[in-house]
Design an enzyme around this catalytic site. Structure first.
Site, PDB file in Angstrom:
ATOM      1  CB  CYS A 116      43.846  -2.870  34.220  1.00 33.11           C
ATOM      2  SG  CYS A 116      44.376  -1.384  35.096  1.00 33.11           S
ATOM      3  CG  PHE A 128      58.272 -18.480  18.555  1.00 37.73           C
ATOM      4  CD1 PHE A 128      56.884 -18.485  18.657  1.00 37.73           C
ATOM      5  CD2 PHE A 128      58.848 -18.850  17.353  1.00 37.73           C
ATOM      6  CE1 PHE A 128      56.093 -18.842  17.574  1.00 37.73           C
ATOM      7  CE2 PHE A 128      58.059 -19.217  16.260  1.00 37.73           C
ATOM      8  CZ  PHE A 128      56.689 -19.207  16.372  1.00 37.73           C
ATOM      9  CB  VAL A 129      61.503 -22.519  23.277  1.00 36.14           C
ATOM     10  CG1 VAL A 129      62.557 -23.620  23.234  1.00 36.14           C
ATOM     11  CG2 VAL A 129      62.012 -21.331  24.066  1.00 36.14           C
ATOM     12  NE  ARG A 130      56.918 -22.270  18.577  1.00 36.93           N
ATOM     13  CZ  ARG A 130      55.593 -22.175  18.650  1.00 36.93           C
ATOM     14  NH1 ARG A 130      54.843 -22.524  17.642  1.00 36.93           N
ATOM     15  NH2 ARG A 130      55.010 -21.742  19.754  1.00 36.93           N
ATOM     16  N   GLY A 131      61.465 -26.236  17.602  1.00 37.73           N
ATOM     17  CA  GLY A 131      62.282 -26.640  16.470  1.00 37.73           C
ATOM     18  C   GLY A 131      63.768 -26.366  16.631  1.00 37.73           C
ATOM     19  NE  ARG A 167      62.095 -21.347  14.574  1.00 39.25           N
ATOM     20  CZ  ARG A 167      61.578 -21.185  13.370  1.00 39.25           C
ATOM     21  NH1 ARG A 167      62.388 -21.067  12.336  1.00 39.25           N
ATOM     22  NH2 ARG A 167      60.280 -21.128  13.196  1.00 39.25           N
TER      23      ARG A 167
END
Length: 250
Positions: A100, A233-236, A238
């Site tokens: 947990c 949040f690796v995308r586009g 950035r």
């Protein structure tokens, strides 16, 4: 060993309705026995089982290195392992009782802080994710797996699995078997980053964990305390740097 794919019949609905052959991801239950004791059952993709077992045991702190392994045998969907550790029973109890968030927080004190001056550039991060997508096979055909890669100066070890945790375990295990210097490497992953994933990466001394997803709150706290750099949040073109940004160069 079973195949990653299973062929089935499906009905395509669109402008026309017709039956066609399709592929789905094959997931199977495997069992790990350590020193004659049933340790656990796991739902995984049925490949790289040796690498999974090694990476899982190391990430959980059950072994310190490959030298602790006396024997590992994969028999269909059962993995039998013998470990040479005097305090194995104590370590096993720690893992079995830490399922947990509170348990994982408590385990931070047992993990050495990640100490590494290794740094990577923005272009290396974006390039690694581009290569991760290019090397994905099951994900591109079905969307039914996660994918992870262990990136070093010499290698790009990519493995897909139905479980985001197991994908990490498998690339870590592969790195251990190849003798990778984890302090000079980073991980690229498609999955989110909760505390238990962060802790297994930190325990291996890997300084940077990057993902298409953002970390959870528990993962963020675990990364702060263990000294791990997490990028998400690796995308586009950035991404966000959440902890210990000194390892990311611009």
């Amino acid at each position: 060993m079973s195949e990653m794919f299973r062929n089935i019949k499906a009905i395509r609905v669109g402008k026309e309705t017709f039956e066609r052959d399709e592929k789905i991801v094959n997931d199977e239950e495997i069992e790990i026995n350590v020193n004659g004791l049933a340790f656990g059952r796991f739902s995984v993709s049925p490949n790289f089982l040796r690498e999974f077992a090694v990476g899982y045991l190391a990430g959980q702190g059950l072994i310190d290195s490959i030298d602790n392994l006396k024997k590992i045998d994969v028999d269909q969907n059962t993995i039998n392992i013998e470990i040479d550790l005097q305090d194995f029973d104590i370590r096993r109890e720690m893992v079995m009782s830490s399922d947990c968030f509170g348990g994982w927080r408590g385990k931070i004190e047992f993990v050495d802080e990640v100490v590494s001056d290794y740094a990577i550039s923005k272009d290396q991060i974006l390039g690694a994710f581009k290569k991760l997508k290019e090397e994905s096979r099951v994900w591109k055909e079905t969307g039914g797996t996660h994918i992870a890669a262990l990136v070093t100066e010499e290698d790009f070890i990519t493995i897909e699995d139905v479980s985001r945790h197991v994908a990490i375990d498998k690339v870590v295990g592969s790195g251990l078997l190849k003798g990778v210097d984890f302090s000079r490497s980073f991980i690229v992953s498609s999955g989110r980053m909760p505390s238990d994933m962060v802790m297994k990466v930190a325990r291996m001394g890997i300084p940077i964990l990057t993902s298409k997803a953002a970390p959870t709150a528990s993962g963020l706290m675990a990364a702060e305390e263990s000294g791990l750099t997490i990028v998400g949040f690796v995308r586009g073109g950035r991404f966000n740097i959440y902890t210990h940004p000194q390892r990311i160069l611009f």
